[in-house]
Design a protein around this motif. Structure first.
Motif, mmCIF file in Angstrom:
data_model
loop_
_atom_site.group_PDB
_atom_site.id
_atom_site.type_symbol
_atom_site.label_atom_id
_atom_site.label_comp_id
_atom_site.label_asym_id
_atom_site.label_seq_id
_atom_site.Cartn_x
_atom_site.Cartn_y
_atom_site.Cartn_z
ATOM 1 N N PHE A 44 0.804 -1.208 0.000
ATOM 2 C CA PHE A 44 0.000 0.000 0.000
ATOM 3 C C PHE A 44 0.844 1.267 0.000
ATOM 4 N N ASN A 45 1.854 1.340 0.846
ATOM 5 C CA ASN A 45 2.647 2.572 0.948
ATOM 6 C C ASN A 45 3.332 2.916 -0.367
ATOM 7 N N THR A 100 2.288 2.134 -3.413
ATOM 8 C CA THR A 100 1.310 2.634 -4.376
ATOM 9 C C THR A 100 0.857 4.045 -4.011
ATOM 10 N N VAL A 101 0.749 4.337 -2.712
ATOM 11 C CA VAL A 101 0.359 5.677 -2.291
ATOM 12 C C VAL A 101 1.375 6.709 -2.760
ATOM 13 N N ASP A 154 1.454 6.918 -6.660
ATOM 14 C CA ASP A 154 0.257 7.588 -7.154
ATOM 15 C C ASP A 154 0.365 9.096 -6.951
ATOM 16 N N ALA A 155 0.903 9.516 -5.805
ATOM 17 C CA ALA A 155 1.057 10.945 -5.536
ATOM 18 C C ALA A 155 2.034 11.587 -6.520
ATOM 19 N N THR A 194 0.715 12.326 1.680
ATOM 20 C CA THR A 194 0.330 10.936 1.903
ATOM 21 C C THR A 194 0.013 10.620 3.359
ATOM 22 N N SER A 201 -2.713 2.048 -8.412
ATOM 23 C CA SER A 201 -3.578 2.845 -7.550
ATOM 24 C C SER A 201 -3.702 2.209 -6.174
ATOM 25 N N PRO A 202 -3.659 3.035 -5.116
ATOM 26 C CA PRO A 202 -3.762 2.496 -3.754
ATOM 27 C C PRO A 202 -5.097 1.801 -3.533
#
Length: 417
Positions: A16-17, A19-20, A23-24, A41, A407-408
């Motif tokens: 998750f981290n 992808t976050v 994505d940002a 984030t 994407s997250p």
């Protein structure tokens, strides 16, 4: 190709981290510093440092210059390395199969087409498509290992769990084609299968990024008529992933009613605006788009006739202009039903047959929606056409891969054993 590369499951970039953060960065064309990333984030400075180190080593982001802000030390800017990974999008249409290659930023870097193979021999279908995908990637001088996966946009109905194209009405010989798993085996890439109207809506949403509308309808004008839906930033797929079949919506057909063969007299939008029907309607009004040759069930002939219709519109032919305007009006009337049902504020038009009549059809559709006497919502409704072009379904199919891989997802926070 290594065994883990095969199958329908997309490779993860690692939680998750990651992808976050990715994505940002993807959503910030000018780049972000690590401090800005932490702020956007909500991750700790140490986590951002660890994650960015991984993404830099993976080649997915790069350090690109520094900026001085206030009295602090200069900050290193991180930007997306768009050419580090790619996704393939495939759109199966009755006339042609379109292939596109997108980079991480969603830019089309290569495209190609093949004639749609007859599915009497599913093995030949797979060979044709796998060869085209391999050629697309190779000709673009992209490493096969940099391809995240392949997305396929197909007319429905589909069996998304089994990865099968069931029995599309406009592809009568495509019955039970096991497209997803067979193509994954043939190409060595993970494969996703999606209905064409949903893929188009996903592409519109993914490429718009933060400016994407939360709720919109994508009116898809192809060989068939459909509507892709996005509600609260999520595509509406339905129980079997076949949502969007809007062809049976009943509308006032206006001047499109009463064609020589009587098709569409029930008032169904799909029958009213079917491209093949409109070509015959033009002929009945003295506008020959086929050189006097009946198009019949030949999808390629219909497509060529549509090119002739575009030429006639551009030349100001009154019959062509009136026909395109009426088609836009009728599609707009159908869209009003969707706007009322879901209380949305944006309608996007697109699809393989849309762009060639858009210069006339879009203003007509906009007027039919915003000026409709039955329009319920009191808020403004924006009516636009996609800027993804006629290949919007193929682009959207590739965006399915990018979205799934990049994407997250909150589900990624679950502990996996």
């Amino acid at each position: 190709m290594a065994e883990h590369r095969r199958g329908a499951n997309l490779p993860s970039i690692g939680g998750f981290n990651r992808t976050v953060v990715l994505d940002a960065v993807r959503r910030s064309p000018d780049g972000l510093s690590r401090v800005e990333l932490a702020g956007r984030t909500g991750l700790s400075a140490q986590t951002v440092s660890n994650v960015t180190r991984f993404l830099i080593e993976a080649g997915m982001i790069v350090e690109s210059g520094t900026v001085v802000s206030g009295r602090g030390k200069p900050r290193t800017i991180l930007r997306l390395e768009a050419g580090s990974r790619f996704a393939v999008g495939v759109h199966v249409d009755p006339a042609v199969v379109t292939y596109v290659l997108l980079d991480l930023a969603g830019t089309v870097v290569a495209s190609s087409t093949t004639s749609t193979p007859m599915a009497d021999d599913p093995d030949q279908v797979i060979r044709t498509m796998a060869s085209a995908i391999d050629g697309l990637v190779t000709d673009a001088e992209v490493d096969q290992d940099a391809v995240l996966g392949v997305g396929i946009a197909s007319p429905g109905p589909i069996d998304v769990d089994a990865g099968i194209v069931v029995d599309p009405p406009f592809l009568p010989r495509w019955r039970g084609v096991p497209l997803r798993d067979a193509l994954a085996e043939a190409t060595g890439h993970p494969v996703l299968l999606e209905k064409d109207v949903t893929a188009a809506a996903v592409g519109e949403m993914f490429l718009a990024g933060e400016s994407s509308a939360r709720n919109f309808a994508f009116v898809y004008f192809g060989t068939g008529f459909g509507v892709g839906l996005v509600v609260d930033h999520e595509p509406v797929r339905g129980t079997g992933a076949n949502a969007g079949d809007a062809g049976h919506l009943m509308v006032d057909q206006g001047a499109l009613a009463g064609t020589p063969d009587g098709n569409g007299d029930r008032g169904e939008i799909g029958a009213a605006v079917a491209p093949e029907r409109l070509v015959r309607l033009a002929a009945s009004q003295g506008l020959d788009l086929t050189g006097g040759v009946p198009v019949g069930d030949d999808a390629g002939a219909v497509d060529r006739a549509w090119d002739a219709l575009e030429t006639a519109i551009d030349a100001g032919d009154p019959t062509a202009t009136a026909l395109a305007a009426e088609a836009g009006t009728v599609m707009g009337r159908a869209a009003v039903v969707i706007v009322n049902l879901l209380d949305i504020d944006r309608v996007v038009f697109g699809g393989p047959f849309w762009s060639r009549i858009a210069s006339v059809a879009l203003p007509a559709a906009r007027q039919a929606i915003t000026g409709s006497p039955i329009l319920v919502p009191k808020h403004p409704v924006t009516v636009v056409e996609t800027d993804r072009g006629a290949d919007v379904a193929a682009v959207g199919a590739a965006c399915l891969v990018l979205d799934a891989a990049l994407s997250p997802r909150a589900s990624a926070l679950l502990i996996r054993r």
